[in-house]
Design a protein around this motif. Structure first.
Motif, PDB file in Angstrom:
ATOM      1  N   SER A  39       1.042  -1.308  -0.166  1.00  0.00           N
ATOM      2  CA  SER A  39      -0.172  -0.331  -0.045  1.00  0.00           C
ATOM      3  C   SER A  39       0.750   0.989   0.172  1.00  0.00           C
ATOM      4  O   SER A  39       1.980   1.492   0.596  1.00  0.00           O
ATOM      5  N   GLY A  40       0.369   2.221  -0.798  1.00  0.00           N
ATOM      6  CA  GLY A  40       1.485   3.401  -0.609  1.00  0.00           C
ATOM      7  C   GLY A  40       2.414   3.405  -1.761  1.00  0.00           C
ATOM      8  O   GLY A  40       2.998   4.660  -1.730  1.00  0.00           O
ATOM      9  N   CYS A  41       2.403   2.223  -2.827  1.00  0.00           N
ATOM     10  CA  CYS A  41       3.304   2.168  -3.435  1.00  0.00           C
ATOM     11  C   CYS A  41       3.662   2.921  -4.532  1.00  0.00           C
ATOM     12  O   CYS A  41       4.392   2.993  -5.951  1.00  0.00           O
ATOM     13  N   GLY A  42       2.139   3.431  -4.867  1.00  0.00           N
ATOM     14  CA  GLY A  42       2.085   4.295  -6.140  1.00  0.00           C
ATOM     15  C   GLY A  42       0.773   3.290  -7.747  1.00  0.00           C
ATOM     16  O   GLY A  42       1.040   4.174  -8.406  1.00  0.00           O
ATOM     17  N   LYS A  43       0.999   2.261  -7.061  1.00  0.00           N
ATOM     18  CA  LYS A  43       0.673   1.027  -8.284  1.00  0.00           C
ATOM     19  C   LYS A  43      -0.988   1.900  -8.899  1.00  0.00           C
ATOM     20  O   LYS A  43      -0.965   2.312 -10.146  1.00  0.00           O
ATOM     21  N   SER A  44      -1.582   2.254  -7.834  1.00  0.00           N
ATOM     22  CA  SER A  44      -3.269   2.829  -7.845  1.00  0.00           C
ATOM     23  C   SER A  44      -3.087   4.530  -8.374  1.00  0.00           C
ATOM     24  O   SER A  44      -3.971   4.288  -8.880  1.00  0.00           O
ATOM     25  N   THR A  45      -2.308   5.441  -7.567  1.00  0.00           N
ATOM     26  CA  THR A  45      -2.008   5.596  -8.193  1.00  0.00           C
ATOM     27  C   THR A  45      -1.560   6.278  -9.671  1.00  0.00           C
ATOM     28  O   THR A  45      -1.789   6.986 -11.124  1.00  0.00           O
ATOM     29  N   ILE A  46      -1.082   5.246  -9.896  1.00  0.00           N
ATOM     30  CA  ILE A  46      -0.660   5.182 -11.967  1.00  0.00           C
ATOM     31  C   ILE A  46      -2.436   5.301 -12.403  1.00  0.00           C
ATOM     32  O   ILE A  46      -2.248   5.326 -13.747  1.00  0.00           O
ATOM     33  N   LEU A  47      -2.631   4.224 -12.005  1.00  0.00           N
ATOM     34  CA  LEU A  47      -4.157   3.315 -13.144  1.00  0.00           C
ATOM     35  C   LEU A  47      -5.226   4.915 -12.618  1.00  0.00           C
ATOM     36  O   LEU A  47      -5.594   5.286 -13.417  1.00  0.00           O
ATOM     37  N   ARG A  48      -5.162   5.607 -11.947  1.00  0.00           N
ATOM     38  CA  ARG A  48      -5.581   6.646 -11.331  1.00  0.00           C
ATOM     39  C   ARG A  48      -5.153   8.113 -12.674  1.00  0.00           C
ATOM     40  O   ARG A  48      -6.467   8.499 -13.277  1.00  0.00           O
ATOM     41  N   MET A  49      -3.786   7.739 -12.800  1.00  0.00           N
ATOM     42  CA  MET A  49      -3.393   9.349 -13.867  1.00  0.00           C
ATOM     43  C   MET A  49      -3.788   8.675 -15.427  1.00  0.00           C
ATOM     44  O   MET A  49      -4.578   9.004 -15.797  1.00  0.00           O
ATOM     45  N   ILE A  50      -3.644   7.011 -15.570  1.00  0.00           N
ATOM     46  CA  ILE A  50      -4.442   6.770 -17.027  1.00  0.00           C
ATOM     47  C   ILE A  50      -5.627   6.943 -16.712  1.00  0.00           C
ATOM     48  O   ILE A  50      -5.849   7.214 -18.610  1.00  0.00           O
ATOM     49  N   GLY A  51      -6.729   7.027 -15.918  1.00  0.00           N
ATOM     50  CA  GLY A  51      -8.053   7.369 -16.168  1.00  0.00           C
ATOM     51  C   GLY A  51      -8.096   9.061 -16.108  1.00  0.00           C
ATOM     52  O   GLY A  51      -9.252   8.810 -16.188  1.00  0.00           O
ATOM     53  N   GLN A 152     -17.749  -0.105 -25.021  1.00  0.00           N
ATOM     54  CA  GLN A 152     -16.219  -0.714 -25.990  1.00  0.00           C
ATOM     55  C   GLN A 152     -14.647  -0.169 -25.856  1.00  0.00           C
ATOM     56  O   GLN A 152     -13.852   0.744 -26.296  1.00  0.00           O
ATOM     57  N   PRO A 153     -14.664  -0.555 -24.905  1.00  0.00           N
ATOM     58  CA  PRO A 153     -12.972   0.804 -23.987  1.00  0.00           C
ATOM     59  C   PRO A 153     -12.107  -0.297 -24.973  1.00  0.00           C
ATOM     60  O   PRO A 153     -11.827  -1.766 -25.058  1.00  0.00           O
ATOM     61  N   LYS A 154     -10.868   0.012 -24.645  1.00  0.00           N
ATOM     62  CA  LYS A 154      -9.238  -0.144 -25.637  1.00  0.00           C
ATOM     63  C   LYS A 154      -8.800  -0.959 -24.285  1.00  0.00           C
ATOM     64  O   LYS A 154      -8.061  -1.749 -24.985  1.00  0.00           O
ATOM     65  N   VAL A 155      -9.271  -0.641 -23.213  1.00  0.00           N
ATOM     66  CA  VAL A 155      -8.164  -0.712 -22.108  1.00  0.00           C
ATOM     67  C   VAL A 155      -9.175  -0.777 -21.142  1.00  0.00           C
ATOM     68  O   VAL A 155     -10.522   0.339 -20.308  1.00  0.00           O
ATOM     69  N   LEU A 156      -9.076  -1.600 -19.709  1.00  0.00           N
ATOM     70  CA  LEU A 156      -9.977  -1.916 -18.888  1.00  0.00           C
ATOM     71  C   LEU A 156      -8.979  -1.450 -17.685  1.00  0.00           C
ATOM     72  O   LEU A 156      -7.986  -2.552 -17.739  1.00  0.00           O
ATOM     73  N   LEU A 157      -9.613  -0.812 -16.391  1.00  0.00           N
ATOM     74  CA  LEU A 157      -8.409  -0.183 -14.992  1.00  0.00           C
ATOM     75  C   LEU A 157      -9.541  -1.128 -14.445  1.00  0.00           C
ATOM     76  O   LEU A 157     -10.284  -0.735 -13.902  1.00  0.00           O
ATOM     77  N   VAL A 158      -8.631  -1.623 -13.198  1.00  0.00           N
ATOM     78  CA  VAL A 158      -8.988  -2.621 -12.078  1.00  0.00           C
ATOM     79  C   VAL A 158      -8.728  -2.203 -11.031  1.00  0.00           C
ATOM     80  O   VAL A 158      -6.524  -2.814 -11.354  1.00  0.00           O
ATOM     81  N   ASP A 159      -8.738  -1.858  -9.941  1.00  0.00           N
ATOM     82  CA  ASP A 159      -8.037  -1.562  -8.670  1.00  0.00           C
ATOM     83  C   ASP A 159      -8.833  -2.670  -7.345  1.00  0.00           C
ATOM     84  O   ASP A 159      -9.517  -3.535  -7.857  1.00  0.00           O
TER      85      ASP A 159
END
Length: 217
Positions: A39-51, A152-159
């Motif tokens: 937790s806190g390593c930045g992985k979810s933040t990356i997804l949120r920035m992509i989204g 019809q998304p090109k990418v699916l982001l799943v937390d």
């Protein structure tokens, strides 16, 4: 193309905390990629920035040949499945899945076809007329995934918190997103802090710590 490319991506909060620190990464079209770390390593933040849910401090995010930095979230060819399903309890399952398509003013016949096709894909055709408040958590989860794929998304982001209940429900969700990746050929980026889960999926794993990528397997 639904490849995702991060170039020197950085996120620094006003208090000085660096959540994502100069991350560069290329994800191929159609890949299923797992982001793992504490937790806190930045992985979810990356997804949120992509989204588009988090501002980018510096760096670039590319979807194929499209630079996403200044594109509004609603205009990105992405779908997000995060902890809050944001399903409307006073709508039935059909109307929840159709909402995004109606906001895009698509023809009624197209909306009906896409919703019914997605419902069949997830095995929820029999609950389309039921109100959200009457559904099981598993069915709510599948309605949320159905709402995501009808656009019809090109990418699916799943937390990782999307499947926040018991282990059996989490396994059902993982089965669903693997099926989306394999049968719909949608690129999937999945975040988890569970090491066994990350490696057991037999997909590319991005290991992170303190905002940086430490390993890729």
């Amino acid at each position: 193309m639904a490849s995702v490319t991060l170039k020197h991506l950085t996120k620094t909060y006003p208090n000085g905390f660096v959540s994502v620190n100069d991350v560069s990464l290329h994800i191929e079209d159609g890949e299923f990629v797992v982001f793992h770390g504490p937790s806190g390593c930045g992985k979810s933040t990356i997804l949120r920035m992509i989204g588009g849910l988090e501002d980018i401090t510096s760096g670039e995010i590319w979807l194929g040949k499209d630079l996403l930095n200044d594109i509004l979230p609603r205009d990105r060819r992405l779908a997000m499945a995060f902890q809050n399903y944001t399903l409307y309890r006073h709508f039935n399952a059909y109307d929840n899945m159709a909402l995004g398509l109606r906001l895009r003013d698509l023809p009624r016949t197209v909306i009906d076809s896409r919703v019914k096709s997605a419902a069949d894909f997830f095995g929820i055709s029999n609950i389309l007329n039921k109100k959200i408040r009457a559904l099981s958590e598993t069915d709510k989860q599948r309605v949320a995934l159905g709402r995501a794929v009808v656009c019809q998304p090109k990418v699916l982001l799943v937390d990782e918190d999307f499947a926040r209940q018991d282990d059996a429900r989490r396994m059902e969700m993982l089965g669903d997103i693997l099926k989306i990746n394999e049968e719909m050929h949608i690129t999937v980026l999945y975040v988890t802090n569970d090491y066994q889960e990350a490696v057991s999926l037999n997909k590319k794993v991005i290991f992170m710590k303190d905002g940086k990528i430490t390993d890729i397997r």
